[in-house]
Design a protein around this motif. Structure first.
Motif, PDB file in Angstrom:
ATOM      1  N   TRP A  35       0.869  -0.971   0.208  1.00 46.12           N
ATOM      2  CA  TRP A  35      -0.095  -0.107  -0.077  1.00 46.12           C
ATOM      3  C   TRP A  35       1.014   1.253  -0.030  1.00 46.12           C
ATOM      4  O   TRP A  35       1.982   1.406   0.696  1.00 46.12           O
ATOM      5  N   PHE A  36       0.538   2.035  -0.800  1.00 46.28           N
ATOM      6  CA  PHE A  36       1.165   3.411  -0.887  1.00 46.28           C
ATOM      7  C   PHE A  36       0.017   4.539  -0.579  1.00 46.28           C
ATOM      8  O   PHE A  36      -1.050   4.069  -0.804  1.00 46.28           O
ATOM      9  N   TYR A  93      -5.107   6.411  -1.132  1.00 45.38           N
ATOM     10  CA  TYR A  93      -4.382   5.174  -0.745  1.00 45.38           C
ATOM     11  C   TYR A  93      -4.308   4.136  -2.017  1.00 45.38           C
ATOM     12  O   TYR A  93      -5.457   3.934  -2.362  1.00 45.38           O
ATOM     13  N   TYR A  94      -3.253   3.676  -2.258  1.00 43.15           N
ATOM     14  CA  TYR A  94      -3.083   2.777  -3.769  1.00 43.15           C
ATOM     15  C   TYR A  94      -2.690   1.406  -3.259  1.00 43.15           C
ATOM     16  O   TYR A  94      -1.567   1.260  -2.604  1.00 43.15           O
ATOM     17  N   CYS A  95      -3.235   0.503  -3.986  1.00 40.05           N
ATOM     18  CA  CYS A  95      -2.773  -0.800  -3.753  1.00 40.05           C
ATOM     19  C   CYS A  95      -1.659  -1.229  -4.938  1.00 40.05           C
ATOM     20  O   CYS A  95      -1.995  -0.677  -6.087  1.00 40.05           O
ATOM     21  N   ALA A  96      -0.928  -1.987  -4.854  1.00 39.42           N
ATOM     22  CA  ALA A  96       0.203  -2.396  -5.696  1.00 39.42           C
ATOM     23  C   ALA A  96       0.768  -3.652  -5.433  1.00 39.42           C
ATOM     24  O   ALA A  96       0.554  -4.255  -4.360  1.00 39.42           O
ATOM     25  N   ALA A  97       1.009  -4.417  -6.484  1.00 33.90           N
ATOM     26  CA  ALA A  97       1.520  -5.676  -6.648  1.00 33.90           C
ATOM     27  C   ALA A  97       2.434  -5.897  -7.488  1.00 33.90           C
ATOM     28  O   ALA A  97       2.530  -5.199  -8.308  1.00 33.90           O
ATOM     29  N   GLY A 117      -3.783  -0.242  -8.330  1.00 34.82           N
ATOM     30  CA  GLY A 117      -5.141   0.094  -8.444  1.00 34.82           C
ATOM     31  C   GLY A 117      -5.497   1.503  -8.588  1.00 34.82           C
ATOM     32  O   GLY A 117      -4.292   2.447  -8.862  1.00 34.82           O
ATOM     33  N   GLN A 118      -6.529   1.946  -8.512  1.00 40.19           N
ATOM     34  CA  GLN A 118      -6.938   3.162  -9.022  1.00 40.19           C
ATOM     35  C   GLN A 118      -6.870   4.286  -7.787  1.00 40.19           C
ATOM     36  O   GLN A 118      -6.885   5.562  -8.001  1.00 40.19           O
ATOM     37  N   GLY A 119      -6.952   3.798  -6.686  1.00 37.99           N
ATOM     38  CA  GLY A 119      -6.647   4.510  -5.334  1.00 37.99           C
ATOM     39  C   GLY A 119      -8.177   4.654  -4.766  1.00 37.99           C
ATOM     40  O   GLY A 119      -9.148   4.525  -5.368  1.00 37.99           O
TER      41      GLY A 119
END
Length: 126
Positions: A35-36, A93-97, A117-119
């Motif tokens: 998470w960013f 908040y953005y999810c990333a993988a 993700g789009q946030g």
């Protein structure tokens, strides 16, 4: 992998929110996920990351002890439980993988993640 976040919204200072991140039409089983967060005018900040294999985690100093990252393999979802929210936590908040990344105490870099993700907006206000 396209990621979809949910769970953002409004919380009071000291309150809690739980963010969810699920892939669209794919599995996160073989990905490290993180998470960013970003506020206008500032760089995106990596706050937490969880590994795919051993489930080890990383937290930035700004959220350590308050946020918890977890993953549910059965639901193919990664969560960020945010407790004791502070006035400085509001952000998108953005999810990333990424399938190759191993999260470590060295921190998080946007360039290490290939799926985003789009946030989702998190607001903290009384």
């Amino acid at each position: 992998v396209q990621l979809v976040e949910s769970g953002g919204g409004l919380a009071q200072p000291g309150g809690s929110l739980r963010l969810s991140c699920a892939p669209s039409g794919a599995t996160l089983r073989y990905h490290a996920a993180g998470w960013f967060r970003q506020v206008p005018g500032k760089e995106r900040e990596g706050v937490s990351c969880i590994n795919r294999s051993d489930g080890t985690t990383y937290y930035s100093d700004t959220v350590k002890g308050r946020f918890t990252i977890s993953r549910d393999a059965a639901k193919n979802t990664v969560y960020l439980q945010m407790n004791r929210l502070k006035p400085e936590d509001p952000a998108v908040y953005y999810c990333a993988a990424d399938p190759m990344l191993y999260c470590s105490d060295d921190g998080m870099s946007e360039g290490d993640f290939t799926s985003w993700g789009q946030g989702t907006q998190v607001t903290v206000s009384s």
